[in-house]
Design an enzyme around this catalytic site. Structure first.
Site, PDB file in Angstrom:
ATOM      1  N   GLU A  62       0.086  87.716  31.590  1.00 42.37           N
ATOM      2  CA  GLU A  62       0.144  86.785  30.482  1.00 42.37           C
ATOM      3  C   GLU A  62      -1.012  87.137  29.554  1.00 42.37           C
ATOM      4  O   GLU A  62      -2.143  87.274  30.018  1.00 42.37           O
ATOM      5  CB  GLU A  62      -0.019  85.354  31.005  1.00 42.37           C
ATOM      6  N   ARG A 301      -3.386  88.910  47.107  1.00 42.84           N
ATOM      7  CA  ARG A 301      -4.184  89.231  45.937  1.00 42.84           C
ATOM      8  C   ARG A 301      -5.517  89.848  46.360  1.00 42.84           C
ATOM      9  O   ARG A 301      -5.935  89.722  47.511  1.00 42.84           O
ATOM     10  CB  ARG A 301      -4.458  87.986  45.091  1.00 42.84           C
ATOM     11  N   LYS A 311      -8.775  84.738  35.238  1.00 44.02           N
ATOM     12  CA  LYS A 311      -8.982  84.892  33.802  1.00 44.02           C
ATOM     13  C   LYS A 311      -9.589  83.629  33.207  1.00 44.02           C
ATOM     14  O   LYS A 311     -10.438  83.703  32.327  1.00 44.02           O
ATOM     15  CB  LYS A 311      -7.638  85.165  33.118  1.00 44.02           C
TER      16      LYS A 311
HETATM   17  P1  ATP Z   1      -5.484  84.806  36.536  1.00 43.36           P
HETATM   18  O1  ATP Z   1      -5.204  83.795  37.601  1.00 43.36           O
HETATM   19  O2  ATP Z   1      -6.723  85.575  36.675  1.00 43.36           O
HETATM   20  O3  ATP Z   1      -5.268  84.299  35.131  1.00 43.36           O
HETATM   21  P2  ATP Z   1      -2.859  85.581  36.658  1.00 43.36           P
HETATM   22  O4  ATP Z   1      -2.204  85.847  37.932  1.00 43.36           O
HETATM   23  O5  ATP Z   1      -2.575  84.262  36.053  1.00 43.36           O
HETATM   24  O6  ATP Z   1      -4.393  85.863  36.791  1.00 43.36           O
HETATM   25  P3  ATP Z   1      -1.271  87.290  35.156  1.00 43.36           P
HETATM   26  O7  ATP Z   1      -1.548  87.741  33.787  1.00 43.36           O
HETATM   27  O8  ATP Z   1      -0.118  86.424  35.391  1.00 43.36           O
HETATM   28  O9  ATP Z   1      -2.602  86.640  35.573  1.00 43.36           O
HETATM   29  O10 ATP Z   1      -1.276  88.503  36.163  1.00 43.36           O
HETATM   30  C1  ATP Z   1      -0.468  89.628  36.035  1.00 43.36           C
HETATM   31  C2  ATP Z   1      -0.195  90.195  37.372  1.00 43.36           C
HETATM   32  O11 ATP Z   1      -1.406  90.509  38.041  1.00 43.36           O
HETATM   33  C3  ATP Z   1       0.553  89.198  38.234  1.00 43.36           C
HETATM   34  O12 ATP Z   1       1.670  89.859  38.814  1.00 43.36           O
HETATM   35  C4  ATP Z   1      -0.439  88.784  39.264  1.00 43.36           C
HETATM   36  O13 ATP Z   1       0.184  88.530  40.490  1.00 43.36           O
HETATM   37  C5  ATP Z   1      -1.386  89.988  39.343  1.00 43.36           C
HETATM   38  N1  ATP Z   1      -2.726  89.570  39.758  1.00 43.36           N
HETATM   39  C6  ATP Z   1      -3.509  88.642  39.180  1.00 43.36           C
HETATM   40  N2  ATP Z   1      -4.654  88.481  39.877  1.00 43.36           N
HETATM   41  C7  ATP Z   1      -4.601  89.348  40.913  1.00 43.36           C
HETATM   42  C8  ATP Z   1      -5.482  89.658  42.010  1.00 43.36           C
HETATM   43  N3  ATP Z   1      -6.660  89.063  42.170  1.00 43.36           N
HETATM   44  N4  ATP Z   1      -5.092  90.617  42.887  1.00 43.36           N
HETATM   45  C9  ATP Z   1      -3.921  91.242  42.727  1.00 43.36           C
HETATM   46  N5  ATP Z   1      -3.051  90.991  41.739  1.00 43.36           N
HETATM   47  C10 ATP Z   1      -3.368  90.051  40.837  1.00 43.36           C
END
Ligand code: ATP
Ligand code: MG
Length: 600
Positions: A62, A301, A311
């Protein structure tokens, strides 16, 4: 954590996802797929042509912040699988939340993925394709899909207040209660949904919900919301829409339209999988999507000690100016890691080593630093820098060497140059005055001290053997100059020959040819290895000493660095010429990491 793998390991370590892909390829699960070209672009579709892409994965961030090291794991995984299996990985923005999303984030994300070494272009049989997509490009389709669900009696407009909706959802032990609007006729729902779209109702006054089962043990199946009213300007679609699909509704549709085969996400989406399947299945039955459906698979994760990977929380650090921006070298963002001096190769190596599993765990930060050292050990040129300088005066220099003489010295830049090549050579000069590390002199040496103290001999690395004779101090007793003499070789009588045996060689930089540099020493941003675990206030464990700026001196070869160039400063560790602030003649270096692990 998986055991470290040798850089030369011929095949990648296997994991459960590779197992699933191998099985799907063997069983031809997706063999009926046709090359779809750009999703939604019918003209692109070449029916009857087998899909040359064996698998399709996607990376779907996102655009609401900069990517972090956790995303790097997901990027390496999704793009890495596509690369290894000869498939493609779609770069797709999940931009369904207009208030939080910005073009700046879109640009930074694309940049981060490319920098890490991946791309979204494919080329099969000479046909080049770019696989860059936006959820917002499917908003029309999603709207149609919502209407189709309404018409089929599978969705309804709910006008309960958000409070009522929450109360009626129930919880783990109590089933939910049907909304009074649940049994409304399809025709009425359709009319109401169109009013929502046409801006006839205020934000938050009603939502479109999937009609599934309010008593389901999985709360996500209790009639989840799929569309909401939100008057917000979207970075891509502008003011076209005042209703937006929910992420959970949009994501499976995006996957299906793009004919993703393996939709890989983190474990927190496990409970969403039944809805994912419900949705793509029903839309396929209604003729809007084609089988075979994409399937969702979850992995653990990345949790890295001393680091927060959210983020939202990283944005808080930026907004509250705890750090100096998204690319602050202390930030675990990709731009932060890059500016700190981590290389794409090191991050890829790190991701390979930590592997992929379904069990949540914490990875020790040192794993990332070990990968960095393994990458740079034989690549980074060596150089000498004095970080906490005090002047050393060779009192017999003029007499022995000649007044004002500067003696040329040289050392190899790489102790282990690649086979068949010779190391480049660094040149620097020894004169009457040199900078040495303040800690390399002790007037009264502690036991076992081998460096400079009155009466002791050491070698200036790459230069001569000297003997310490004393020091000068200021009124406060602080050493202002260390004094020594050049020791002539016992056999030849000339300085610099090797027959004088000493127990230590110290690093130094000539006063005549050394260049003043700003050296930024970074340490962990948090003192707690799990800064935000269990909802802890991560700002309570901020490390007050995470950045220290030194006025240092570096040898000429280091001063000639170009921005982003990495070095090993002898005895101190790995440093990088700062990408933003380093200039010719005004060097600025960031410490990446030390030579040895300091994390445990
Ligand atoms: P955040 O919680 O930091 O905002 P998010 O999961 O909301 O991260 P997205 O932009 O939706 O952020 O993430 C894109 C992809 O990265 C998703 O498929 C998510 O599962 C993966 N991702 C996010 N954080 C991690 C992590 N700590 N380890 C592995 N994959 C991750
Ligand atoms: Mg998330």
């Amino acid at each position: 954590m998986n055991a470290p793998i040798d850089d030369n390991t011929p095949s990648k370590p296997t994991n459960f996802l590779r197992g699933i892909i191998d099985r799907d390829l063997e069983q031809g699960t997706y063999a009926s797929r046709r090359w779809a070209g750009s999703p939604g672009d019918a003209a692109h579709h070449e029916a009857g042509q087998p899909d040359p892409a064996k698998i399709r994965t996607r990376f779907p961030p996102e655009p609401n912040g900069y990517l972090h090291v956790g995303h790097a794991k997901s990027i390496c995984l999704n793009f890495g699988l596509a690369r290894d299996y000869g498939g493609v990985c779609h770069m797709r923005f999940d931009d369904t939340n207009p208030e939080k999303e910005e073009q700046e984030y879109v640009d930074s994300i694309l940049d981060a993925v490319k920098w890490l070494g991946f791309g979204w272009e494919s080329n099969f049989n000479g046909k080049a394709e770019s696989h860059l997509y936006y959820a917002s490009n499917y908003f029309d389709f999603m709207y149609e899909a919502a209407e189709a669900l309404i018409t089929a009696g599978l969705a309804y407009v709910d006008e309960q207040t958000p409070e009522e909706m929450r109360a009626n959802r129930g919880d783990f032990s109590t089933p939910g209660k049907d909304s009074p609007f649940r049994s409304r006729a399809a025709k009425e729902n359709l009319a109401r949904f169109r009013e929502m779209r046409d801006g006839k109702h205020p934000d938050g006054s009603m939502v479109l919900r999937a009609k599934i089962d309010m008593a389901s043990p999985n709360i996500n199946m209790r009639d989840p919301a799929i569309y909401r009213i939100r008057r917000a300007t979207h970075h891509n679609t502008g003011d076209k829409w005042c209703i937006y699909p929910m992420y959970t509704f949009a994501h499976p549709i995006e996957d299906a339209l793009e004919q993703i085969t393996h939709s890989i996400c983190t474990l927190e989406f496990e409970d969403q999988r039944p809805f994912y399947d419900w949705l793509v299945d029903n839309l396929a039955k209604l003729g809007l999507l084609k089988h075979p459906n994409p399937k969702q698979y979850e992995f653990a994760r990345l949790n890295l000690t001393y680091v927060i990977t959210s983020k939202r929380k990283l944005k808080q650090l930026v907004d509250e100016k705890v750090v100096e921006g998204w690319d602050d070298p202390r930030m675990p963002t990709i731009v932060g890691l890059r500016r700190r001096g981590y290389t794409p190769e090191a991050i890829q190596l790190f991701c390979e080593r930590i592997g992929v599993s379904k069990a949540d765990s914490w990875i020790d930060y040192s794993t990332l630093d070990i990968a960095l050292r393994d990458d740079l050990e034989n690549k980074a040129h060596r150089g000498m820098a004095v970080l906490d300088p005090v002047k050393l005066v060779l009192t017999n220099w003029d007499e022995v060497m000649g007044t004002g003489h500067l003696e040329p010295c040289a050392l190899p830049a790489l102790p282990h140059p690649p086979e068949g090549t010779e190391s480049p050579v660094r040149h620097f000069k020894l004169g009457r005055e040199v900078w040495i590390e303040r800690e390399d002199f002790e007037e009264v040496p502690p036991k076992g001290y081998k460096r400079l103290f009155p009466g002791n001999k050491v070698r200036l690395k790459g230069g001569y053997v000297i003997e310490c004779t004393g020091c000068n101090k200021d009124a406060d007793g602080r050493v202002t100059e260390v004094l020594a003499t050049v020791v002539p070789d016992t056999k030849s009588g000339t300085p610099g020959a090797d027959s004088v045996k000493v127990k230590a060689a110290i690093t130094w930089v000539g006063v005549a040819d050394g260049v003043e540099a700003e050296v930024r020493l970074y340490d962990r941003l948090f003192t707690d290895p799990h800064p935000d675990a269990g909802g802890k206030d991560f700002k309570a464990s901020l490390n007050p000493d995470s950045k220290k700026v030194m006025k240092a001196y570096v040898e000429p070869s280091l001063a000639q660095a170009v921005p982003d160039q990495k070095f090993q400063f002898e005895r101190f560790g790995y440093f990088v010429a700062d990408r933003k602030d380093h200039q010719a003649g005004k060097p600025v270096f960031n410490k990446i990491t030390g030579l040895k692990d300091s994390w445990k």
